[in-house]
Write a protein that holds these residues in place. Structure first.
Motif, PDB file in Angstrom:
ATOM      1  N   MET A 247      12.473  22.870   0.863  1.00 27.85           N
ATOM      2  CA  MET A 247      13.267  23.469   1.935  1.00 27.85           C
ATOM      3  C   MET A 247      13.066  24.978   1.982  1.00 27.85           C
ATOM      4  SD  MET A 247      15.177  21.495   3.754  1.00 27.85           S
ATOM      5  CE  MET A 247      16.873  21.898   4.168  1.00 27.85           C
ATOM      6  N   ARG A 248      12.996  25.492   3.157  1.00 24.12           N
ATOM      7  CA  ARG A 248      12.972  26.945   3.302  1.00 24.12           C
ATOM      8  C   ARG A 248      14.345  27.504   2.968  1.00 24.12           C
ATOM      9  NH1 ARG A 248       8.998  25.084   4.041  1.00 24.12           N
ATOM     10  NH2 ARG A 248       9.029  25.562   1.852  1.00 24.12           N
TER      11      ARG A 248
ATOM     12  N   ASP B  73       2.255  30.462   6.183  1.00 24.45           N
ATOM     13  CA  ASP B  73       1.414  29.356   6.605  1.00 24.45           C
ATOM     14  C   ASP B  73       1.848  28.838   7.980  1.00 24.45           C
ATOM     15  OD1 ASP B  73      -0.561  27.345   4.999  1.00 24.45           O
ATOM     16  OD2 ASP B  73       0.634  26.289   6.539  1.00 24.45           O
TER      17      ASP B  73
ATOM     18  N   ARG C 130       2.206  25.968   8.898  1.00 22.21           N
ATOM     19  CA  ARG C 130       3.164  24.858   8.779  1.00 22.21           C
ATOM     20  C   ARG C 130       4.603  25.351   8.647  1.00 22.21           C
ATOM     21  NH1 ARG C 130       0.107  21.987   3.973  1.00 22.21           N
ATOM     22  NH2 ARG C 130      -0.281  24.196   3.636  1.00 22.21           N
ATOM     23  N   GLN C 131       4.750  26.624   8.349  1.00 19.53           N
ATOM     24  CA  GLN C 131       6.108  27.180   8.211  1.00 19.53           C
ATOM     25  C   GLN C 131       6.614  27.791   9.516  1.00 19.53           C
ATOM     26  OE1 GLN C 131       4.834  29.657   4.770  1.00 19.53           O
ATOM     27  NE2 GLN C 131       6.590  28.783   3.726  1.00 19.53           N
ATOM     28  N   ARG C 132       5.804  27.682  10.543  1.00 20.80           N
ATOM     29  CA  ARG C 132       6.143  28.330  11.810  1.00 20.80           C
ATOM     30  C   ARG C 132       7.539  27.934  12.303  1.00 20.80           C
ATOM     31  NH1 ARG C 132       5.560  28.981  17.383  1.00 20.80           N
ATOM     32  NH2 ARG C 132       4.096  30.630  17.982  1.00 20.80           N
ATOM     33  N   SER C 133       7.824  26.620  12.264  1.00 21.84           N
ATOM     34  CA  SER C 133       9.106  26.175  12.823  1.00 21.84           C
ATOM     35  C   SER C 133      10.274  26.710  12.004  1.00 21.84           C
ATOM     36  CB  SER C 133       9.149  24.648  12.906  1.00 21.84           C
ATOM     37  OG  SER C 133       9.153  24.100  11.610  1.00 21.84           O
ATOM     38  N   SER C 134      10.079  26.861  10.701  1.00 23.48           N
ATOM     39  CA  SER C 134      11.154  27.418   9.877  1.00 23.48           C
ATOM     40  C   SER C 134      11.443  28.864  10.270  1.00 23.48           C
ATOM     41  CB  SER C 134      10.772  27.376   8.398  1.00 23.48           C
ATOM     42  OG  SER C 134      10.738  26.052   7.952  1.00 23.48           O
TER      43      SER C 134
END
Lengths: 133, 399
Positions: A1-2, A105, A107-111
């Motif tokens: 989890m972020r 990254d 893949r972390q864009r939405s976070s």
């Protein structure tokens, strides 16, 4: 989890975590929804004029002098992203630039996008008034 | 979203752990501007009453504010004594706000008349907190002095009339006023004010009345439920020891002493928190070379408080993660070791240790700045034999 954000409403000592946030500093309180403030990543956003950022080892503290809310930005990459918003025509462009430079990254864009939406909901970020044309 | 392989998330310590190891500057700090007070509340944390002749001058106060500005301390909690008795009160208020250091100040309200209320309303970044320790005059005045209830209500009326907005009503929770929590809520609602409840501490003169005023364990459970049901009530993170009862209360739930908070007293001495005005927790002075910044960053005391703390006697308790062992000041002034359970441990884990405390060994804050010197405050001359660890008996009378 972020774990990108925690919000501490100074006057209430309330910790509110960002929407994609693991609960690590206390209970989740009510948090202004991000939908109802109409956060739009296709528009420009910037640090609210009443907000000050204080660098910390974990990222930064943001304090809003108007609503007295204290927000913990728990990643240096998020702090850099927030500071960079004013240099980009849209939030999406700022996110793309951060990813392109390897700040985080893809893949972390939405976070990160959700963290920005949460910051907008807390009025840490604001959208400049729509241009009248 | 699961952590990505390249993510640094896993390595990042929890925020609370980072806060426990201290920040370069406090998140907020309490600044008692003066020991002078027109009242002499029986539970005063700072044993206030008389002004100290060594009080910081206006210029020294402004230098402290400059430091807070440079450290990006966003706001300061100002108290006393009664801060409004300082003749430069508004000058310091205006200076602080002009330097980007917001002010929340606590007052008994005696000096908020119509004109002052308008002035406060006209200043940005000011929060006002009126102290009220009973929902009626009898309960309040027994603790704060005759006439203090009416004075506080007058101040509230003036602030409301001036359109100040949501000021705060600050209540120290006691055995006597816990049944009045709904009445406090009603008073706050009638003004559109925010209710703030904080914990009684056995600090300053509070040590003298602790045994008579601190809530019973049954009352603590009622209070916990009250707070859980009303997350909008302000607490200043005061009751984190109650989080042992289950769901955590709103807030950081940690002892921030010397880590994220501290206290500056009227003569510039820096203490770990507002509840430990005692030499043992004095870190230095803003008058020292290097000023407040050096005290905060380098004092032996504060550096030590940022080291991992031992759970001590609480190590085997399943609630330790929730309550962190409670309040350092409450332990210290009731004679408990700092790694003992909180004296108000909801599981009663401190009861045996408390019963074993020799009243003669209790730390004293000294006479402080009380108007009447506490000639009988030293246990050696106490003639009251009590089983509980108190220095002397104080009868709280509502007559």
């Amino acid at each position: 989890m972020r774990r990108l954000l925690s919000t501490l409403e100074v006057e209430t000592s309330r910790v509110v975590d960002g929407p994609d946030d693991d609960l690590d500093a206390g209970p989740v309180g009510d948090h202004p929804g991000t939908a109802d403030i109409g956060f739009d990543p296709a528009r420009p956003y910037a640090l609210h004029p009443q907000v000050a950022l204080r660098p910390e080892p974990f990222g930064a503290l943001a304090y809003h002098y108007g609503n007295r809310r204290l927000v913990f930005l728990k990643r240096n990459a998020l702090v850099a992203l927030v500071r960079s918003l004013g240099d980009h025509p849209t939030v999406d462009a700022a996110l793309d630039a951060a990813i392109a430079t390897g700040a985080f990254d893809a893949r972390q864009r939405s976070s990160y996008l959700k963290a920005l939406a949460s910051l907008a909901a807390s009025e840490v970020l604001c959208a400049p008034a729509r241009e009248e044309t | 979203m699961p952590p990505s392989p390249g993510s640094t998330t896993a390595a990042a310590p929890r925020l609370v752990e980072q806060l426990k190891s201290g920040l370069d500057a406090p998140i907020c700090l309490t600044w008692e501007l003066t020991y002078a007070c027109n009242l002499e509340c029986v539970h005063c944390l700072s044993s206030s009453g008389r002004r100290d002749p060594r009080e910081l001058t206006t210029a020294e106060c402004k230098a402290v504010i400059d430091e807070l500005h440079d450290l990006q301390v966003f706001y300061v909690n100002i108290g006393g004594g009664e801060p409004m008795v300082r003749r430069d009160f508004f000058e310091l208020l205006d200076y602080s706000v002009s330097r980007g250091v917001g002010v929340k100040f606590s007052t008994n309200g005696y000096f908020i008349d119509a004109e002052k209320a308008r002035r406060l309303t006209a200043t940005d970044y000011i929060d006002v907190q009126i102290s009220l320790d009973g929902a009626d005059a009898a309960t309040n005045d027994a603790v704060r002095g005759v006439g203090s209830y009416d004075a506080a209500r007058r101040a509230m009326d003036h602030l409301a009339a001036a359109g100040f907005g949501p000021f705060k009503i600050s209540v120290v929770v006691t055995r006597q006023n816990i049944p009045q929590l709904p009445a406090f809520e009603a008073i706050a609602d009638s003004y559109g004010a925010q209710l703030r409840l904080t914990r009684l501490r056995p600090s300053g003169r509070g040590a003298d009345v602790w045994n008579d005023l601190h809530p019973t364990n049954a009352q603590q459970r009622d209070l916990y439920r009250f707070l859980i049901e009303r997350p909008g009530i302000l607490t200043g993170d005061s009751f984190f020891h109650l989080s042992a009862l289950g769901e955590s209360l709103p807030g950081l739930n940690l002892c921030g002493a010397g880590r994220v908070v501290c206290l500056i007293d009227p003569i510039g001495d820096v203490y770990a928190c507002p509840f430990v005005l005692h030499d043992e927790f004095r870190a230095g002075s803003v008058r020292d070379r290097g000023g407040f910044t050096s005290v905060w960053r380098e004092s032996e005391l504060f550096v030590g408080l940022r080291e991992p703390q031992s759970p001590g006697a609480c190590a085997s308790c399943g609630s330790y993660d929730a309550c962190g062992g409670g309040c350092m000041a409450a332990k210290f002034f009731t004679g408990l070791p700092l790694d003992a359970p909180d004296p108000e441990c909801v599981w009663g884990n401190a009861d045996d240790a408390l019963a074993a405390v020799d009243p003669a060994s209790l730390p004293s804050s000294g006479p402080g700045h009380s108007k009447i010197p506490k000639a009988d405050a030293r246990p050696a001359v106490s003639t009251n034999v009590t089983l509980k660890p108190t220095r002397h008996r104080v009868v709280v009378s509502s007559s």
